[in-house]
Design a protein around this motif. Structure first.
Motif: not given
Ligand code: 4GY
Length: 231
Positions: A89-91, A133-136, A139-141, A146-148
């Motif tokens: 997630s972006p967090q 919790e890891i973000s790549i 930006y928001v996917l 795709p991040a996994a």
């Molecule tokens: N950036 N890095 C990312 C993302 C989508 C709604 C939570 C990111 O890793 N994941 O943007 N993920 C969101 C979509 C639920 C994850």
């Protein structure tokens, strides 16, 4: 190493890991990628896994129960008592080569990757099962898949038996003293492409000079393109 991937789109995970180096590593049994379809744990016969957000607002939220049940299903198959559960997630903390390296040390271990979708995922599932919790990137996917895939790709290629000898040796030369430097330029035949010549030193056969040139190029490039990597 086994990656268990909790996802609403298992085909995305299977398809994208079936090619090239990852595809070969899976075929050889060096790594395993096991998607688990969260929809198989839907709360009703309609296959419902999402609901409207409490407090109102746009979009839907992935419900805690289907994700938790998918997690419990996977946990039954894992030997270790507390497997890492990584939520993409972006967090999250931003993914990097050092994080990939740390995860690749889990060789022989099993990792659970959780992919969200829709507007978000019920916060209580993060509290209850997520260990990391890891973000790549910032930006928001539309979903975590795709991040996994990015994470699995970067981690897998660091497992010694996944890459061939050549490439893994090259990686060695870019750890330690060469860490934080960008790659030097690469060339292959022909020696002249539309008047653009391969640098003479690379044709010289002087290995010490070639090594020196490559290091200089790496430094020059890093200063030019990514100066922040040197500070
Ligand atoms: N950036 N890095 C990312 C993302 C989508 C709604 C939570 C990111 O890793 N994941 O943007 N993920 C969101 C979509 C639920 C994850």
């Amino acid at each position: 190493m086994i990656f268990h991937v909790l996802t609403l789109f298992p085909e995305m995970i299977c398809e994208a890991t079936s090619h090239s180096i990852l595809g070969r590593a899976i075929k050889a049994g060096t790594i395993q990628v096991k998607p688990v379809n969260i929809r198989d744990f839907a709360i009703n016969k309609h296959g419902q896994v999402d609901d409207a957000p409490y407090g109102g607002g746009a979009g839907m939220v992935l419900m805690a129960a289907p994700v938790f049940d998918a997690y419990e299903h996977v946990k039954k198959q894992i030997a270790a008592p507390n497997p890492p559960v990584i939520f993409l997630s972006p967090q999250g903390r931003v993914f990097s080569q050092p994080i990939a390296q740390a995860l690749s040390c889990c060789e022989g271990k099993e990792i659970i990757l959780l992919c969200g979708h829709y507007e978000g995922i019920d916060e209580r599932i993060i509290e209850e099962i997520v260990t990391d919790e890891i973000s790549i990137g910032d930006y928001v996917l539309t979903g975590g898949e795709p991040a996994a895939l990015v994470l699995m790709d970067a981690v897998s290629r660091l497992i010694p038996s996944v890459l061939g000898k050549e490439a893994s040796h090259q990686d060695e030369s870019f750890s330690g003293e060469n860490a934080n430097l960008l790659e030097y330029p690469h060339y292959t035949r022909p020696a002249d492409f539309r008047g653009r010549k391969v640098p003479d030193v690379l044709l010289s056969g002087h290995h010490a000079q070639i090594e020196k040139w490559r290091r200089e190029q790496s430094i020059k490039r890093t200063k030019q393109k990514r100066p922040e990597l040197l500070s």
